[in-house]
Scaffold this motif. Structure first.
Motif, short mmCIF file in Angstrom:
data_model
loop_
_atom_site.label_atom_id
_atom_site.label_comp_id
_atom_site.label_asym_id
_atom_site.label_seq_id
_atom_site.Cartn_x
_atom_site.Cartn_y
_atom_site.Cartn_z
N TYR A 78 0.87 -1.18 0.00
CA TYR A 78 0.00 0.00 0.00
C TYR A 78 0.91 1.23 0.00
O TYR A 78 1.64 1.46 0.97
CB TYR A 78 -0.90 0.01 1.24
N ASP A 80 1.90 5.47 -1.69
CA ASP A 80 1.53 6.77 -2.26
C ASP A 80 2.72 7.24 -3.08
O ASP A 80 3.87 7.20 -2.62
CB ASP A 80 1.23 7.74 -1.11
N ARG A 112 -1.26 -1.80 -4.25
CA ARG A 112 -2.49 -1.14 -3.89
C ARG A 112 -2.20 0.36 -3.74
O ARG A 112 -1.21 0.74 -3.10
CB ARG A 112 -3.06 -1.64 -2.57
N LEU A 114 -2.64 3.79 -2.06
CA LEU A 114 -3.09 4.38 -0.79
C LEU A 114 -2.70 5.86 -0.80
O LEU A 114 -1.73 6.28 -0.14
CB LEU A 114 -2.46 3.66 0.40
N ASP A 192 -9.07 1.03 -3.83
CA ASP A 192 -7.88 0.62 -3.07
C ASP A 192 -7.75 1.43 -1.79
O ASP A 192 -7.43 0.89 -0.72
CB ASP A 192 -6.62 0.82 -3.92
N LEU A 193 -7.98 2.74 -1.90
CA LEU A 193 -7.88 3.61 -0.73
C LEU A 193 -8.89 3.18 0.33
O LEU A 193 -8.56 3.12 1.53
CB LEU A 193 -8.12 5.06 -1.14
N GLY A 196 -7.63 0.00 2.07
CA GLY A 196 -6.59 0.29 3.06
C GLY A 196 -7.14 0.98 4.29
O GLY A 196 -6.78 0.65 5.43
N THR A 197 -8.04 1.93 4.09
CA THR A 197 -8.63 2.65 5.21
C THR A 197 -9.43 1.71 6.10
O THR A 197 -9.39 1.81 7.33
CB THR A 197 -9.53 3.79 4.69
N THR A 204 2.11 5.43 4.71
CA THR A 204 2.73 4.68 3.63
C THR A 204 4.25 4.70 3.75
O THR A 204 4.80 5.65 4.30
CB THR A 204 2.32 5.28 2.26
#
Length: 235
Positions: A78, A80, A112, A114, A192-193, A196-197, A204
């Motif tokens: 995950y 960014d 993923r 994030l 995806d966000l 993860g949340t 990240t």
């Protein structure tokens, strides 16, 4: 032994015990946690035998995955694109993991998105997926992280993203530009966000292997330890 000296010895013992307990608790907090057991009350034996979260997708031909679809272990990343720690991992640690585990068929890496740093991060994630529509997801991913600053967040404006597309040789720039505005690709990033949340991830990079999280750009040895343990369980 006088009373003052006795009090001093007792105080030293109390402080020593407190220090040991602090080290123990700090060490426990520093390690990864089980995503399927965090913040849960004590459960019955039947509940403890419930199946774990299934985060692995194992989609054949997934452009956002590296390694064999049937590899014994999957590591989910995950990340960014504006995160400097994600860049540090991508440049220094990921190549070693790929050489040691992915290239030998033992590990599959699934990406993923994030995007925790706002709209610019979301736009960057969509742009990398747009490159993936033309078979260049990981090339674009690597180019972004190769140029990322050691400290601070990357400036991933629209002109910068177009430059990366040209750098990695995206063949159809008109399609790429159109895909960066695609509601469908943005929806996939947001999905995806949301995943993860829902797992409680808010920083990240975070990596998940057998629902065991590895927070941050940890040294290679940490990844080796967790991957080797997962491989041993998979046998």
């Amino acid at each position: 032994m006088n009373t003052k000296k006795t009090r001093n010895i007792a105080l030293a013992l109390v402080l020593g015990i407190a220090l040991v307990l602090t080290i123990i608790f700090a060490g426990a907090a520093a390690g990864g946690k089980r995503l399927d057991s965090a913040a849960k009350p004590a459960s019955s034996a039947a509940e403890e035998q419930a199946p774990e979260l299934q985060l692995e997708r194992r989609i054949a031909g997934d452009p956002m995955a590296l390694g064999a679809v049937d590899a014994p272990v999957v590591m989910i990343e995950y990340s960014d694109y504006r995160c400097p720690f994600c860049g540090a991992y991508a440049r220094k640690t990921q190549p070693e993991i790929i050489k040691k585990y992915v290239d030998t068929g033992q590990l599959r890496i699934e990406w993923r998105d994030l995007p925790v740093f706002g709209e610019s991060s979301v736009a960057a994630a969509v742009a990398v997926r747009a490159a993936g529509e033309q078979g260049l997801f990981w090339q674009f991913n690597e180019a972004v992280y190769a140029a990322a600053p050691e400290k601070g967040k990357a400036d991933l404006s629209e002109p910068e993203l177009l430059k990366f597309a040209q750098e990695v040789g995206v063949p159809d720039m008109a399609k790429f530009t159109a895909d960066t505005k695609s509601p469908e690709l943005r929806a996939l990033v947001n999905s995806d966000l949301a995943e993860g949340t829902s797992l409680g991830l808010n920083s990240t990079p975070t990596f998940v292997i057998n629902n065991q999280s590895i927070p941050g750009a940890q040294p290679l040895d940490i990844f080796v330890q967790v991957i080797d343990e997962a491989l041993a369980k998979a046998k």
